[in-house]
Design a protein around this motif. Structure first.
Motif, PDB file in Angstrom:
ATOM      1  N   LEU A  85       0.829  -1.202   0.000  1.00 25.94           N
ATOM      2  CA  LEU A  85       0.000   0.000   0.000  1.00 25.94           C
ATOM      3  C   LEU A  85       0.862   1.251   0.000  1.00 25.94           C
ATOM      4  O   LEU A  85       0.554   2.219  -0.705  1.00 25.94           O
ATOM      5  N   ALA A  86       1.943   1.263   0.762  1.00 23.96           N
ATOM      6  CA  ALA A  86       2.853   2.412   0.756  1.00 23.96           C
ATOM      7  C   ALA A  86       3.435   2.628  -0.636  1.00 23.96           C
ATOM      8  O   ALA A  86       3.542   3.768  -1.115  1.00 23.96           O
ATOM      9  N   ASN A  87       3.786   1.543  -1.310  1.00 27.15           N
ATOM     10  CA  ASN A  87       4.286   1.603  -2.676  1.00 27.15           C
ATOM     11  C   ASN A  87       3.225   2.197  -3.595  1.00 27.15           C
ATOM     12  O   ASN A  87       3.507   3.083  -4.404  1.00 27.15           O
ATOM     13  N   LYS A  88       1.995   1.743  -3.470  1.00 25.49           N
ATOM     14  CA  LYS A  88       0.905   2.240  -4.303  1.00 25.49           C
ATOM     15  C   LYS A  88       0.642   3.728  -4.029  1.00 25.49           C
ATOM     16  O   LYS A  88       0.436   4.507  -4.960  1.00 25.49           O
ATOM     17  N   LEU A  89       0.684   4.134  -2.759  1.00 29.14           N
ATOM     18  CA  LEU A  89       0.469   5.542  -2.417  1.00 29.14           C
ATOM     19  C   LEU A  89       1.580   6.422  -2.985  1.00 29.14           C
ATOM     20  O   LEU A  89       1.323   7.537  -3.449  1.00 29.14           O
ATOM     21  N   LEU A  90       2.815   5.929  -2.963  1.00 24.72           N
ATOM     22  CA  LEU A  90       3.921   6.690  -3.544  1.00 24.72           C
ATOM     23  C   LEU A  90       3.743   6.836  -5.049  1.00 24.72           C
ATOM     24  O   LEU A  90       3.979   7.904  -5.610  1.00 24.72           O
TER      25      LEU A  90
END
Length: 111
Positions: A85-90
């Motif tokens: 999710l952090a990757n997707k948000l970035l």
């Protein structure tokens, strides 16, 4: 990240902050390890904390991002889902910054 123009795509921005798996490949066999530790540790940790905050409310919601988060958690486990999710948000942030686009969450009419 600056204006984001130094990255060709969102994955490059994720790799610069260390949110993609470390690869060890030899003889045609690919092995993906944990996330790398390159990039700014503070920004990476803030993205992870932000993803955790989204994560704790995702089970109550039915939007497409929350459904995706819950599905990843069931398949991969809590910590891997948080990093995903952090990757997707970035990547979403990179599109907003580099392409100067507005964020429009996916709805059933848009899909």
């Amino acid at each position: 990240m600056g204006d984001g123009k130094q990255f060709r795509r969102g994955r490059d921005a994720s790799a610069a902050l260390g949110l993609v798996p470390r690869q060890f490949s030899t003889g045609g066999k690919q092995v993906l390890l944990g996330i790398t530790k390159c990039g700014d540790q503070y920004i990476r940790s803030m993205l992870i904390h932000g993803a955790r905050a989204v994560f704790f409310r995702a089970s109550e919601k039915t939007d497409s991002l929350s459904v995706w988060v819950n599905r990843i958690r069931e398949k991969r486990g809590f910590n891997r889902a948080v990093v995903a999710l952090a990757n997707k948000l970035l990547r979403i942030a990179w599109v907003i910054i580099a392409r100067n686009e507005m964020y429009l969450p996916a709805t059933k009419q848009n899909q």
